[in-house]
Design an enzyme around this catalytic site. Structure first.
Site, PDB file in Angstrom:
ATOM      1  N   ASP A 196       0.847  -1.191   0.000  1.00 10.46           N
ATOM      2  CA  ASP A 196       0.000   0.000   0.000  1.00 10.46           C
ATOM      3  C   ASP A 196       0.882   1.240   0.000  1.00 10.46           C
ATOM      4  OD1 ASP A 196      -2.652   1.231   0.222  1.00 10.46           O
ATOM      5  OD2 ASP A 196      -1.924   1.976   2.131  1.00 10.46           O
ATOM      6  N   SER A 197       0.317   2.372  -0.407  1.00 12.69           N
ATOM      7  CA  SER A 197       1.066   3.624  -0.369  1.00 12.69           C
ATOM      8  C   SER A 197       1.349   4.052   1.068  1.00 12.69           C
ATOM      9  CB  SER A 197       0.278   4.719  -1.071  1.00 12.69           C
ATOM     10  OG  SER A 197      -0.968   4.880  -0.437  1.00 12.69           O
ATOM     11  N   TYR A 246      -0.202   8.686  -2.680  1.00 12.83           N
ATOM     12  CA  TYR A 246      -0.061   8.505  -4.130  1.00 12.83           C
ATOM     13  C   TYR A 246      -1.123   9.283  -4.907  1.00 12.83           C
ATOM     14  CZ  TYR A 246       3.127   4.399  -3.745  1.00 12.83           C
ATOM     15  OH  TYR A 246       4.182   3.552  -3.521  1.00 12.83           O
ATOM     16  N   ASN A 270      -5.625   1.537  -4.029  1.00 18.11           N
ATOM     17  CA  ASN A 270      -6.434   1.752  -5.238  1.00 18.11           C
ATOM     18  C   ASN A 270      -5.680   2.529  -6.301  1.00 18.11           C
ATOM     19  OD1 ASN A 270      -9.649   1.151  -4.872  1.00 18.11           O
ATOM     20  ND2 ASN A 270      -8.629   1.441  -2.927  1.00 18.11           N
ATOM     21  N   THR A 271      -4.935   3.569  -5.881  1.00 19.27           N
ATOM     22  CA  THR A 271      -4.225   4.389  -6.850  1.00 19.27           C
ATOM     23  C   THR A 271      -3.159   3.553  -7.558  1.00 19.27           C
ATOM     24  OG1 THR A 271      -4.615   6.324  -5.458  1.00 19.27           O
ATOM     25  CG2 THR A 271      -2.957   6.542  -7.163  1.00 19.27           C
ATOM     26  N   HIS A 310      -8.920   4.041   2.533  1.00 18.20           N
ATOM     27  CA  HIS A 310      -9.308   4.772   3.738  1.00 18.20           C
ATOM     28  C   HIS A 310     -10.828   4.937   3.861  1.00 18.20           C
ATOM     29  CE1 HIS A 310      -5.089   6.003   3.699  1.00 18.20           C
ATOM     30  NE2 HIS A 310      -5.229   6.531   4.873  1.00 18.20           N
TER      31      HIS A 310
END
Lengths: 268, 268
Positions: B13-14, B45, B77-78, B189
């Protein structure tokens, strides 16, 4: 090689907020060429570690040094708070931050010696403003609060919305309680929220924005070093380490007319 | 070398939000070892370019590959929207994102084929959800909105504040107007804001959280590849590329009990 005074000034920020400092520099030093670097690949710095902020700041500073800048202005409060000693040690050119000028401006403005400080998590945790302030005003009493949502609210362009005022009321409660007479806006984005912050804390509290004072001290330092440029029309050059189109868009939203931005990515 | 099925699953994850996906994986696959990597050196991100997000994602994926993971789940997701094709091409292990599962879950849930999508600027701009949705539901009608303030609001812990509801009302206006019957929460989030989002859009709209569906599809894929682990108690290992203490603090705020986080910084 150009004569030293004809070389540009480097202005470094974690992203776009430092344009408020660029604007103050351009106004006070209209003959100087300015190269602005926004480290949009790593923005925001406010929740990152001192080690990471120092690493990023050094990489940007070294790039600007290669571009031939004669001095470096660290417009970002977080980078100034965490990386300035390292930058001063590692670079051969004059390096100026925004913390010292902001603290000196606050020391000059306060009547009762009670100064509030708002900034990012990292800036507030560093204690850099408190330290700088005590150096010029040893008896200063301070109250500090981190305001993490202010930067995204400004970048969203929500400067005058009710929501932003509600957030400000939440954050600034402890500052009001501390009965400060002066408040340092310790992040380049915050001056854009001046009307809201002023409404929330009340008109008696003086709001200190480091940009003007930083420009003034930059001028004095360049003059002292014989680096001041006294004629010609200064040019502006903009770099971003990522997403230059977004940089342009948000810069315009902040009211700064940036014509083009060059992309200079880092290896990771 | 461990037998293939005994190797851990990498979860990337970012930052910290991907812990919602980790939790779903841990619940569904209790025997699996999980290595989580939060790229907190580059977080967020959501406002970065596809090139930067791909570069960061590849660096993390290669690190996890060296750690011996048997599969990679891109919880962000990004990163799923922008970097999945590159990751799939460059890695030798199965790579799963959250966009496909989220889109399939939405396609299964919608009655009238009107699906809303909320996510970061980059996710929404990529059109990845719309594309994934059209693949399973060619006649789908969609409405998408970026909600940049949701991530900082969640990280601040302001999940149930009036301010957050005001922001949600602002962002979700166009979604409500589009009369969608299903809404994809296209950022790790956002599930933490479910109560507020539900109140704002109304209880008739189904809220889709990719985490469960991603865990289900991960299980199916591992099973198909003969990589599923069927006994033992799975262990968890956490890495962050910066500020591990902040990671711990925010993880706890999100209700995930992370015991310790190893720091693995990148060169810049």
């Amino acid at each position: 090689m150009k004569s030293a005074s004809r070389r540009p000034i480097g202005v470094f920020d974690s992203g776009i907020g430092g344009l408020t400092v660029l604007r103050a520099l351009a106004r006070r030093l209209p003959h100087e060429d300015l190269i602005y670097f926004g480290d949009t690949a790593h923005v925001p710095y406010g929740a990152k570690s001192p080690e990471a902020v120092t690493r990023y700041s050094l990489a940007v500073a070294r790039f600007l040094e290669k571009e031939g800048v004669k001095a470096l202005v660290v417009a970002c409060n977080t980078a100034s708070a965490l990386a300035l000693p390292t930058l001063k040690k590692k670079l051969k050119i004059p390096v100026l931050g925004v913390i010292g000028p902001g603290a000196r401006a606050a020391a000059g403005a306060t009547r009762g010696g009670r100064v509030g400080i708002i900034g990012t998590e990292a800036t507030v945790a560093s204690g850099a403003y408190v330290e700088a302030l005590r150096r010029v005003l040893p008896k200063a009493r301070t109250a500090s609060t981190a305001c993490p949502l202010f930067v995204p609210l400004v970048e969203e362009g929500w400067w005058s919305r009710g929501v932003t005022e509600d957030v400000a009321r939440e954050y600034l409660g402890p500052i009001k309680k501390a009965k400060v007479d002066t408040l340092i806006l310790g992040c380049t984005h915050y001056p854009l929220l001046k009307p809201i912050i002023g409404r929330v804390v009340g008109s008696k509290i003086r709001l200190i924005d480091s940009a003007e004072e930083t420009a003034k001290e930059t001028e004095a330092r360049l003059d002292k070093e014989g680096l001041l440029r006294r004629s010609g029309k200064g040019r502006r050059l903009f770099y971003a380490s990522d997403a230059p189109k977004r940089f342009l868009r948000v810069a315009r939203r902040l009211g700064v007319n940036v014509k083009s931005v060059k992309l200079h990515p880092f290896d990771i």
